[in-house]
Structures are given as structure tokens and as C-alpha cells.
Motif scaffolding. Structure first.
Motif, PDB file in Angstrom:
ATOM      1  N   GLY A  51       0.814  -1.213   0.000  1.00 47.28           N
ATOM      2  CA  GLY A  51       0.000   0.000   0.000  1.00 47.28           C
ATOM      3  C   GLY A  51       0.842   1.255   0.000  1.00 47.28           C
ATOM      4  N   TRP A  52       0.167   2.386   0.035  1.00 51.01           N
ATOM      5  CA  TRP A  52       0.838   3.688  -0.008  1.00 51.01           C
ATOM      6  C   TRP A  52       1.740   3.867   1.222  1.00 51.01           C
ATOM      7  CZ3 TRP A  52       2.449   6.571  -3.541  1.00 51.01           C
ATOM      8  CH2 TRP A  52       2.664   7.942  -3.390  1.00 51.01           C
ATOM      9  N   ALA A  53       1.309   3.390   2.388  1.00 48.33           N
ATOM     10  CA  ALA A  53       2.142   3.480   3.594  1.00 48.33           C
ATOM     11  C   ALA A  53       3.398   2.624   3.454  1.00 48.33           C
ATOM     12  CB  ALA A  53       1.344   3.064   4.824  1.00 48.33           C
ATOM     13  N   GLN A  54       3.290   1.479   2.771  1.00 48.91           N
ATOM     14  CA  GLN A  54       4.443   0.587   2.627  1.00 48.91           C
ATOM     15  C   GLN A  54       5.529   1.207   1.759  1.00 48.91           C
ATOM     16  OE1 GLN A  54       1.264  -0.696   3.073  1.00 48.91           O
ATOM     17  NE2 GLN A  54       2.207  -1.137   5.040  1.00 48.91           N
ATOM     18  N   VAL A  55       5.154   1.981   0.764  1.00 51.61           N
ATOM     19  CA  VAL A  55       6.167   2.595  -0.100  1.00 51.61           C
ATOM     20  C   VAL A  55       6.582   3.973   0.408  1.00 51.61           C
ATOM     21  CG1 VAL A  55       5.484   1.271  -2.135  1.00 51.61           C
ATOM     22  CG2 VAL A  55       4.467   3.537  -1.755  1.00 51.61           C
ATOM     23  N   ASN A  56       6.031   4.359   1.561  1.00 53.21           N
ATOM     24  CA  ASN A  56       6.399   5.633   2.175  1.00 53.21           C
ATOM     25  C   ASN A  56       6.925   5.441   3.597  1.00 53.21           C
ATOM     26  OD1 ASN A  56       5.722   8.047   0.375  1.00 53.21           O
ATOM     27  ND2 ASN A  56       3.940   6.735   0.137  1.00 53.21           N
ATOM     28  N   GLY A  57       7.545   4.294   3.847  1.00 52.67           N
ATOM     29  CA  GLY A  57       8.161   4.099   5.149  1.00 52.67           C
ATOM     30  C   GLY A  57       7.904   2.764   5.801  1.00 52.67           C
ATOM     31  N   ARG A  58       6.869   2.059   5.365  1.00 52.73           N
ATOM     32  CA  ARG A  58       6.551   0.727   5.876  1.00 52.73           C
ATOM     33  C   ARG A  58       6.476   0.734   7.398  1.00 52.73           C
ATOM     34  NH1 ARG A  58       9.808  -4.544   3.658  1.00 52.73           N
ATOM     35  NH2 ARG A  58       8.605  -6.171   4.685  1.00 52.73           N
ATOM     36  N   PHE A  74       8.174  -2.998  -5.603  1.00 52.63           N
ATOM     37  CA  PHE A  74       9.248  -3.823  -6.156  1.00 52.63           C
ATOM     38  C   PHE A  74      10.609  -3.218  -5.823  1.00 52.63           C
ATOM     39  CE2 PHE A  74      12.095  -4.803  -9.740  1.00 52.63           C
ATOM     40  CZ  PHE A  74      12.150  -6.187  -9.613  1.00 52.63           C
ATOM     41  N   TRP A  75      10.750  -1.907  -6.034  1.00 51.39           N
ATOM     42  CA  TRP A  75      12.035  -1.257  -5.775  1.00 51.39           C
ATOM     43  C   TRP A  75      12.344  -1.179  -4.285  1.00 51.39           C
ATOM     44  CZ3 TRP A  75      15.014  -1.682  -9.564  1.00 51.39           C
ATOM     45  CH2 TRP A  75      14.549  -1.557 -10.860  1.00 51.39           C
ATOM     46  N   HIS A  76      11.337  -0.949  -3.456  1.00 53.21           N
ATOM     47  CA  HIS A  76      11.559  -0.887  -2.005  1.00 53.21           C
ATOM     48  C   HIS A  76      11.953  -2.247  -1.449  1.00 53.21           C
ATOM     49  CE1 HIS A  76      10.332   3.238  -0.754  1.00 53.21           C
ATOM     50  NE2 HIS A  76       9.867   3.221  -2.002  1.00 53.21           N
ATOM     51  N   VAL A  77      11.367  -3.317  -1.991  1.00 56.86           N
ATOM     52  CA  VAL A  77      11.729  -4.669  -1.546  1.00 56.86           C
ATOM     53  C   VAL A  77      13.182  -4.954  -1.929  1.00 56.86           C
ATOM     54  CG1 VAL A  77      11.328  -7.134  -1.955  1.00 56.86           C
ATOM     55  CG2 VAL A  77       9.392  -5.612  -1.498  1.00 56.86           C
ATOM     56  N   LEU A  78      13.575  -4.594  -3.146  1.00 58.02           N
ATOM     57  CA  LEU A  78      14.968  -4.804  -3.559  1.00 58.02           C
ATOM     58  C   LEU A  78      15.938  -4.016  -2.672  1.00 58.02           C
ATOM     59  CD1 LEU A  78      14.843  -4.798  -7.467  1.00 58.02           C
ATOM     60  CD2 LEU A  78      15.148  -6.756  -5.942  1.00 58.02           C
ATOM     61  N   ALA A  79      15.545  -2.791  -2.302  1.00 58.66           N
ATOM     62  CA  ALA A  79      16.395  -1.941  -1.469  1.00 58.66           C
ATOM     63  C   ALA A  79      16.256  -2.270   0.011  1.00 58.66           C
ATOM     64  CB  ALA A  79      16.050  -0.468  -1.713  1.00 58.66           C
ATOM     65  N   ARG A  80      15.241  -3.081   0.353  1.00 57.87           N
ATOM     66  CA  ARG A  80      14.959  -3.471   1.745  1.00 57.87           C
ATOM     67  C   ARG A  80      14.801  -2.257   2.641  1.00 57.87           C
ATOM     68  NH1 ARG A  80      18.170  -9.160   2.531  1.00 57.87           N
ATOM     69  NH2 ARG A  80      17.422 -10.044   0.601  1.00 57.87           N
ATOM     70  N   LYS A  81      13.988  -1.320   2.186  1.00 55.23           N
ATOM     71  CA  LYS A  81      13.767  -0.071   2.909  1.00 55.23           C
ATOM     72  C   LYS A  81      12.560  -0.167   3.840  1.00 55.23           C
ATOM     73  CE  LYS A  81      14.123   3.767   0.520  1.00 55.23           C
ATOM     74  NZ  LYS A  81      13.928   4.765  -0.532  1.00 55.23           N
ATOM     75  N   GLY A  82      12.687   0.422   5.034  1.00 59.66           N
ATOM     76  CA  GLY A  82      11.571   0.578   5.957  1.00 59.66           C
ATOM     77  C   GLY A  82      11.052  -0.703   6.586  1.00 59.66           C
ATOM     78  N   ILE A  83      11.893  -1.728   6.659  1.00 52.66           N
ATOM     79  CA  ILE A  83      11.450  -3.023   7.164  1.00 52.66           C
ATOM     80  C   ILE A  83      10.964  -2.916   8.607  1.00 52.66           C
ATOM     81  CG2 ILE A  83      12.183  -5.388   7.690  1.00 52.66           C
ATOM     82  CD1 ILE A  83      14.229  -4.890   5.296  1.00 52.66           C
ATOM     83  N   SER A  84      11.701  -2.175   9.433  1.00 52.08           N
ATOM     84  CA  SER A  84      11.278  -1.966  10.816  1.00 52.08           C
ATOM     85  C   SER A  84      11.864  -0.661  11.325  1.00 52.08           C
ATOM     86  CB  SER A  84      11.718  -3.130  11.700  1.00 52.08           C
ATOM     87  OG  SER A  84      13.119  -3.267  11.672  1.00 52.08           O
TER      88      SER A  84
END
Length: 191
Positions: A127-134, A166-176
Motif C-alpha cells: 500500500g501507499w504506507a508501505q512505499v512511504n516508510g513501511r 518492487f524497488w523498495h523490496v529490492l532496497a529493503r527499505k523501511g522493514i522496521s
């Protein structure tokens, strides 16, 4: 239109996610034993409960999440592979590919009226929150992004979120959040 889009994307990408699910299931079974899947009741459209399916990432038993989360679990979460079984929730119609992430049913009475608007649409795998900080943003920020999505949802926004995911998962951004293994409990917002 959104439902047709979801089913089409899931079916067209089955050659990718089916082998991944099988492979991850085997690894989880070997590393953590049974059960392979973690099933939990979450709040869906209009707050209606449904059973969310994910790969198990923690040891069973009591104790804080930080202690129960395994090395394999951290890896699966950082690559978002623990979320793969949710495609079944999408096929069943409990979820969409894109929408606010489904949260625990016990949170329902804790939302402000504005935050509760997140339940005006099907929850999503991303969702939008996931690509803006998760999980690295506050609950209030997360809910503000969810409501933004409710107000601006359209096919173009969904496609944009899928590509950004897709790009955030590759970069592993905002996991926790810093120093946290998982997202902390939502205690409610000041009204």
C-alpha cells in the motif's frame, strides 16, 4: 475493475510466485518445522474479520517478538517473502494487491473516525504506507497514508504502488523502526 486487475496480475505472475511459495515453504518446514504458515485474524473491508495467511517467521511459544524472530524470519521479512501466501487471500477476495495493510481486529475500537476510513477499501498486500516508510514510520503517519490512498485510489495509483513496492523490496527499505524487530502495538490515537 480493481478485482479484475488483481486476478489478472496474480494469474499472469503465477509462474514466478508459485515456485517461490513452494521453495520458501520447504525452507521454513526444514528450519522451523510445522506449521509452515502463520494464520491470523485481521480486519478487512468494513472491519470484517478474515484469516490472513503468511509464512511463519518466529519460533512458537511465549516471549517477545525480538526473541522469537529467527534469522530465517528476518531474511524472509526483509525480502517480503513472508507475505507471498497472501496471494491466496487476494484470489479469495479477502484482499487486494494494493490497499491499506490489514491489521489486528482488536485495533478496530482504537481508531479515530478518520483512521477507520482505511476500512472503506479492501486491505492490500502492499500500500501507499508501505512505499512511504513501511514499519519505520509512526502509526499516525501510516494511517494518514492509508486514508490518502482511500481518497486517491485508481488503477494508475495501484500500478505506481506496485512498481514502487518492487524497488523498495529490492532496497529493503523501511522493514522496521530503529531498534525494533516488528511494528509495535497500536495503543490508539489521541482523539
Amino acid at each position: 475493475m480493481k478485482r479484475i486487475f488483481d486476478i489478472t496480475v496474480v494469474l499472469l505472475t503465477a509462474a514466478v510466485w508459485l515456485p517461490l511459495i513452494a521453495g520458501v515453504a520447504l525452507v521454513v518446514r526444514i528450519a522451523l518445522g510445522a506449521p509452515v504458515f502463520f494464520v491470523q485474524e485481521r480486519a478487512g473491508l468494513k472491519g470484517k474479520p478474515f484469516k490472513l495467511i503468511k509464512f511463519r517467521t518466529m519460533r512458537t511459544g511465549a516471549g517477545p517478538d525480538e526473541e522469537r524472530l529467527t534469522g530465517l524470519g528476518r531474511l524472509l521479512r526483509s525480502a517480503s517473502l513472508d507475505e507471498l501466501p497472501e496471494v491466496w487471500n487476494v484470489l479469495k477476495g479477502d484482499m487486494s494487491l494494493v490497499g491499506p495493510r490489514p491489521l489486528l481486529v482488536r485495533y478496530l475500537p482504537r481508531y479515530t473516525r478518520e483512521q477507520a476510513r482505511r476500512h472503506e477499501v479492501l486491505p492490500g498486500i502492499t500500500g501507499w504506507a508501505q512505499v512511504n516508510g513501511r514499519n519505520a514510520i509512526t502509526w499516525e503517519q501510516k494511517f494518514a497514508y492509508d486514508v490518502w490512498y482511500v481518497e486517491h485510489r485508481c488503477l494508475w495509483v495501484d500500478i505506481k504502488i506496485l512498481f514502487l513496492t518492487f524497488w523498495h523490496v529490492l532496497a529493503r527499505k523501511g522493514i522496521s523502526a530503529e531498534g525494533e524487530a516488528t511494528m509495535g502495538e497500536f495503543g490508539g490515537s489521541r482523539r
